[in-house]
Design an enzyme around this catalytic site. Structure first.
Site, mmCIF file in Angstrom:
data_model
loop_
_atom_site.group_PDB
_atom_site.id
_atom_site.type_symbol
_atom_site.label_atom_id
_atom_site.label_comp_id
_atom_site.label_asym_id
_atom_site.label_seq_id
_atom_site.Cartn_x
_atom_site.Cartn_y
_atom_site.Cartn_z
ATOM 1 N N HIS A 102 0.838 -1.196 0.000
ATOM 2 C CA HIS A 102 0.000 0.000 0.000
ATOM 3 C C HIS A 102 0.877 1.252 0.000
ATOM 4 O O HIS A 102 1.811 1.349 0.781
ATOM 5 C CB HIS A 102 -0.903 0.027 1.237
ATOM 6 C CG HIS A 102 -2.084 -0.890 1.114
ATOM 7 N ND1 HIS A 102 -3.165 -0.830 1.957
ATOM 8 C CD2 HIS A 102 -2.350 -1.879 0.228
ATOM 9 C CE1 HIS A 102 -4.056 -1.751 1.597
ATOM 10 N NE2 HIS A 102 -3.578 -2.405 0.557
ATOM 11 N N TYR B 213 -8.974 5.520 7.836
ATOM 12 C CA TYR B 213 -9.042 5.925 9.238
ATOM 13 C C TYR B 213 -10.105 7.017 9.325
ATOM 14 O O TYR B 213 -9.927 8.088 8.735
ATOM 15 C CB TYR B 213 -7.696 6.480 9.711
ATOM 16 C CG TYR B 213 -6.606 5.438 9.848
ATOM 17 C CD1 TYR B 213 -5.890 4.989 8.742
ATOM 18 C CD2 TYR B 213 -6.292 4.900 11.096
ATOM 19 C CE1 TYR B 213 -4.887 4.035 8.874
ATOM 20 C CE2 TYR B 213 -5.291 3.942 11.237
ATOM 21 C CZ TYR B 213 -4.600 3.508 10.124
ATOM 22 O OH TYR B 213 -3.612 2.557 10.260
ATOM 23 N N PRO C 178 -3.219 0.281 19.198
ATOM 24 C CA PRO C 178 -3.098 -0.314 17.856
ATOM 25 C C PRO C 178 -3.160 0.681 16.702
ATOM 26 O O PRO C 178 -2.750 0.332 15.586
ATOM 27 C CB PRO C 178 -4.284 -1.282 17.790
ATOM 28 C CG PRO C 178 -5.257 -0.779 18.807
ATOM 29 C CD PRO C 178 -4.447 -0.148 19.888
ATOM 30 N N LYS D 110 1.927 -0.173 15.067
ATOM 31 C CA LYS D 110 3.370 -0.141 15.312
ATOM 32 C C LYS D 110 3.903 -1.307 16.155
ATOM 33 O O LYS D 110 5.105 -1.561 16.169
ATOM 34 C CB LYS D 110 3.742 1.173 16.032
ATOM 35 C CG LYS D 110 3.628 2.384 15.140
ATOM 36 C CD LYS D 110 4.651 2.322 14.040
ATOM 37 C CE LYS D 110 4.460 3.373 12.980
ATOM 38 N NZ LYS D 110 5.030 3.003 11.691
ATOM 39 N N TYR E 162 4.405 6.710 9.661
ATOM 40 C CA TYR E 162 3.575 5.537 9.370
ATOM 41 C C TYR E 162 4.394 4.468 8.657
ATOM 42 O O TYR E 162 4.321 3.284 8.998
ATOM 43 C CB TYR E 162 2.377 5.949 8.508
ATOM 44 C CG TYR E 162 1.262 4.928 8.498
ATOM 45 C CD1 TYR E 162 0.097 5.107 9.243
ATOM 46 C CD2 TYR E 162 1.361 3.761 7.733
ATOM 47 C CE1 TYR E 162 -0.918 4.166 9.241
ATOM 48 C CE2 TYR E 162 0.354 2.812 7.722
ATOM 49 C CZ TYR E 162 -0.785 3.024 8.472
ATOM 50 O OH TYR E 162 -1.792 2.080 8.472
HETATM 51 C C1 PHB Z 1 -5.088 -4.164 11.104
HETATM 52 O O1 PHB Z 1 -5.147 -4.482 9.900
HETATM 53 O O2 PHB Z 1 -5.368 -4.963 11.993
HETATM 54 C C2 PHB Z 1 -4.670 -2.792 11.464
HETATM 55 C C3 PHB Z 1 -4.262 -1.925 10.465
HETATM 56 C C4 PHB Z 1 -3.884 -0.637 10.770
HETATM 57 C C5 PHB Z 1 -3.922 -0.210 12.084
HETATM 58 C C6 PHB Z 1 -4.310 -1.074 13.090
HETATM 59 C C7 PHB Z 1 -4.690 -2.363 12.788
HETATM 60 O O3 PHB Z 1 -3.592 1.065 12.359
#
Ligand code: PHB
Length: 401
Positions: free
Chosen positions: A74, A204, A295, A299, A386
């Site tokens: 990505h 997000y 989460p 990270k 990120y």
């Molecule tokens: C996930 O795919 O579980 C996931 C992805 C991005 C995040 C947190 C969890 O920021």
């Protein structure tokens, strides 16, 4: 039974498993003990985003065959707020850096398969694990195996990769560690759904009823999260309620959230925690045993992998009589740990709705989000954090990576 190894590893998550593999590449013997069963470790749902540095590390260690075939690269994320969805283009902002969507469970499966194929000593379903004599140069690892036999392993060093609730960190005498901690007044309700993702990259979403995240596992399986109360009862969330709330938080004219059977659901607490130093005598802590991030930003796994890359090099040096790298291990990890701790805290507090917060907080969050999508400098900071910072790939003394 009394036996001998070079490194005793407590914990069979990604940190412990990768460490045992990196040590084997350097010709160093280890034994890894884990209280859960292999099946449990391979089914545990965790995040699924690997930084470029983590991918490079796994590749250099010869562990990326399936990751390279199945991982989804990505080049950005979407931020949704104010009724709009805006793309943040990591490739453009960072000179080509990306992330790879590949679930932690898959990393664990790959590592276990590789260690077993290489004849690695992995003991699942152990109990009564104890680590002692940590301030000597012969620390002891004691455990009872799945068949009920008690073992005492004389080690040169012990790696505590046994997570936040593990036995290693509490084995360090009182007064040695400094700790910093923050609990957040919310949790994540996560689902795994048998439906193709409704998005090409992660979304997000900041919403007045709370944060939501649309992630994915494969082109056919979606992973989604909703902000809920920390004491939320999962029984209060039948599938229809989950989908309705997700559809509301991601709502956008002309876009539809595809729904499907929910395969797994669970609630994840949110905490930031750092303890330092990450070493006491011959005990070295790595991953969640030393630090926890919420989460948001995914990270945790990346930090754990970076820790053990540094630890493998430090232990290799220590076992060859060079104490300096071991002495430097903690400081060499903590810069990255604090950077990720700050970034995860920032992303979390910018996107979640604090229960009882006033309208001022919401306006400050929205201002920050508008700034990120309109200022190249602000967007670059997000993109850089990120996608992560390079992991040092050190040469082993033997066949190492
Ligand atoms: C996930 O795919 O579980 C996931 C992805 C991005 C995040 C947190 C969890 O920021």
């Amino acid at each position: 039974m009394r036996t001998r190894t070079q490194v005793g590893i407590v914990g069979g998550g990604p940190a412990g498993l990768l460490l045992s593999h990196l040590l084997a590449l350097r010709g160093i013997d280890s034994i890894l003990v884990e209280i859960r069963s292999r099946e449990y470790c391979e089914a545990r749902q965790r995040a699924g985003v690997l930084e470029d540095g983590s991918v490079a590390l796994l590749r250099a260690a010869g562990l990326a065959d399936r990751l390279d075939r199945q991982g989804l690269v990505h080049g950005g994320i979407y931020l949704q707020f104010d009724g709009q969805r805006r793309h943040v283009d990591f490739r453009d902002l960072t000179g080509g850096r990306t992330v790879t969507v590949y679930a932690q469970t898959e990393v664990v499966k790959d590592l276990i398969a590789r260690r077993l194929a290489d004849g690695g000593a992995l003991e699942f379903s152990v109990s009564d694990t104890k680590v002692t004599d940590l301030d000597t140069d012969r620390p002891l690892l004691r455990y009872t195996d799945a068949a009920g036999e008690r073992h005492e392993v004389v080690c040169d060093a012990i790696a505590g990769c046994d997570g936040f609730h593990g036995v290693c960190r509490p084995s360090i005498p009182p007064g040695v560690l400094s700790t910093w901690e923050r609990d957040y007044p919310y949790a994540w309700l996560g689902i795994l759904a048998d439906v193709p993702p409704s998005t090409d990259e992660l979304i997000y979403a900041h919403h007045e009823t709370g944060f939501a995240l649309h992630s994915l596992r494969t082109p056919a399986i979606s992973r989604l999260y909703l902000q809920v109360a920390p004491d939320e009862d999962i029984a209060a969330w039948p599938d229809e309620r989950i989908w309705a709330e997700l559809a509301r938080r991601f709502e956008l004219p002309g876009w539809t959230l595809q729904q499907g059977p929910i395969l797994d659901k669970g609630i994840t607490p949110m905490r930031s925690f750092v303890s330092a130093p990450m070493r006491y005598g011959r005990l070295f802590l790595a991953g969640d045993a030393a630090h926890i991030v919420p989460p948001t930003g995914a990270k945790g796994l990346n930090l754990a992998l970076a820790d053990v890359a540094a630890l493998a090099a430090a232990l290799d040096a220590l076992l060859h009589g060079d104490e300096q790298a071991a002495a430097d291990y903690s400081a060499s990890c903590l810069d990255r740990v604090w950077r990720s701790t700050h970034f995860s805290w920032w992303l979390t507090t910018t996107l979640h709705r604090t229960p009882g917060a006033d309208e001022m907080e919401t306006q400050l969050q929205l201002s920050q989000l508008r700034y990120v999508v309109s200022s190249r400098a602000a967007a670059t900071s997000l993109a850089e954090n990120y996608t992560g910072f390079p992991v040092q790939l050190t040469e082993g003394r033997g066949r190492g990576c």
